[in-house]
Design an enzyme around this catalytic site. Structure first.
Site, short mmCIF file in Angstrom:
data_model
loop_
_atom_site.label_atom_id
_atom_site.label_comp_id
_atom_site.label_asym_id
_atom_site.label_seq_id
_atom_site.Cartn_x
_atom_site.Cartn_y
_atom_site.Cartn_z
N SER A 44 -10.69 97.64 29.07
CA SER A 44 -11.15 98.36 27.88
C SER A 44 -12.60 98.79 28.05
O SER A 44 -12.94 99.45 29.03
CB SER A 44 -10.95 97.47 26.66
OG SER A 44 -11.07 98.20 25.46
N ASP A 194 -3.57 98.73 25.78
CA ASP A 194 -4.80 98.02 26.12
C ASP A 194 -4.56 96.91 27.14
O ASP A 194 -3.63 96.11 27.00
CB ASP A 194 -5.40 97.43 24.84
CG ASP A 194 -6.84 96.99 24.99
OD1 ASP A 194 -7.10 96.08 25.79
OD2 ASP A 194 -7.71 97.56 24.30
#
Length: 338
Positions: A44, A194
């Site tokens: 991320s 993610d």
């Protein structure tokens, strides 16, 4: 400090705007000429920090990496100047770094629990243009520092680790794709979310593919929180923290277990057992609201940068001599309990 070079690798957690803390940590570590970076694993915002660092280093060494990181975070802030997610006048007056009282944030928070991103018209992610501007992906593919970026396959729930030559803007966006906010990112016909769900960050490639035996984890998500969350928002935030720390803690427990084995063998088990683990974190990060992960004001970024630099400075003062010699993170504590 005048000393022999120490080869290290870095493991950078994700956390939205809180990734500016990691920027500060990296900014301070890059000032030490004796710290040689072998590889970086990121997820991320950690993946974006990692990619900008590796490319900046390839272009201009340590100073190039520091300059690239500052320029990247400045562009993120500039790009969000007209974002609808802004602090309320009262929060501005009181100096509170939170969006908890922002009407639009509250609406978005509620919608994320009831409306799918696929029910909305998907627009271009503004981060894509920023990444294209600040990273030379061709140069990144040839960089000497190894880069590992984790994203989660939607179909299997398993993580995929992308390496230097595979990194694209879509890979970095996939690593930061929260499924309640964004439609999945498709890469080679596979949908990704993610990377925090499968590795935040992933330690395995640092063990298997790097020469360094010292891993410095830059941790954003608190492992412990005092008290029991009671509001729906706080419960969801804590669930995400537990989930995003889970895989990392399992990898660290494996290292702790193998260190206690009389003979870890001569193959991969020995590699894991030989790893020396260090951690840079700040208790102040636990005081930040979850909503502030979407707060992209330059003043907030600078506050987090300075907090990261201070945490790195404390780490170096207390633990610099241990790098290359022993772990400074208490791995055995991870084995306590039932």
């Amino acid at each position: 400090m005048d000393r022999e070079p120490v080869l290290v690798d870095l493991a950078l957690q994700g956390g939205g705007a809180h990734g500016a803390f990691t920027w500060g940590v990296l900014d301070r570590l890059l000032e030490e000429p004796w710290l040689d970076i072998d590889g970086v694993s990121g997820t991320s915002a950690g993946a974006m920090n990692a990619a900008v660092l590796v490319d900046g280093f390839a272009d201009g060494g340590r100073d190039g990496a520091r300059s690239a990181l500052e320029s990247f975070w400045r562009s993120v802030s500039d790009g969000a100047r007209f974002s609808p997610f802004q602090r309320t006048p009262l929060d501005l007056l009181l100096g509170r770094w939170t969006l908890d009282n922002s009407p639009l944030y509250v609406i978005m928070d509620l919608m994320a629990r009831m409306v799918s991103p696929y029910d909305l018209v998907a627009g271009a992610n503004p981060l894509a243009a920023i990444l294209e501007k600040h990273i030379d992906f061709e140069r990144l593919s040839q960089a000497s520092i190894k880069l590992f970026v984790t994203a989660t396959r939607v179909r299997t729930g398993q993580g995929r680790v992308f390496r230097n030559a595979e990194i694209t803007p879509d890979v970095l966006l996939a690593s930061a794709c929260l499924p309640t906010m964004f439609q999945s990112v498709e890469i080679d016909g596979e949908a990704y979310w993610d990377g925090g769900y499968s590795g935040n960050p992933t330690i395995t490639p640092l063990v298997r593919e790097c020469r360094s035996r010292d891993t410095i984890i830059v941790q954003i998500n608190p492992i412990e929180r005092i008290g029991t969350p009671r509001s729906a928002r706080d419960i969801l935030n804590r669930l995400n923290e537990v989930s995003f720390n889970g895989v990392l803690l399992k990898e660290l427990r494996m290292i702790a277990l193998l260190r206690q084995v009389a003979d870890a063998g001569n193959c991969e088990g020995a590699q894991w057992a030989r790893m020396r683990i260090h951690r840079i974190a700040s208790a102040a990060m636990a005081e930040l609201s979850a909503s502030s992960k979407l707060l992209a004001e330059w003043g907030f970024f600078c506050k987090l940068r300075d907090l990261g630099r201070a945490a790195a400075e404390t780490f170096l003062v207390e633990n610099a001599a241990a790098l290359g010699e022993r772990s400074t993170y208490d791995l055995d504590a991870l084995l306590a309990g039932p």
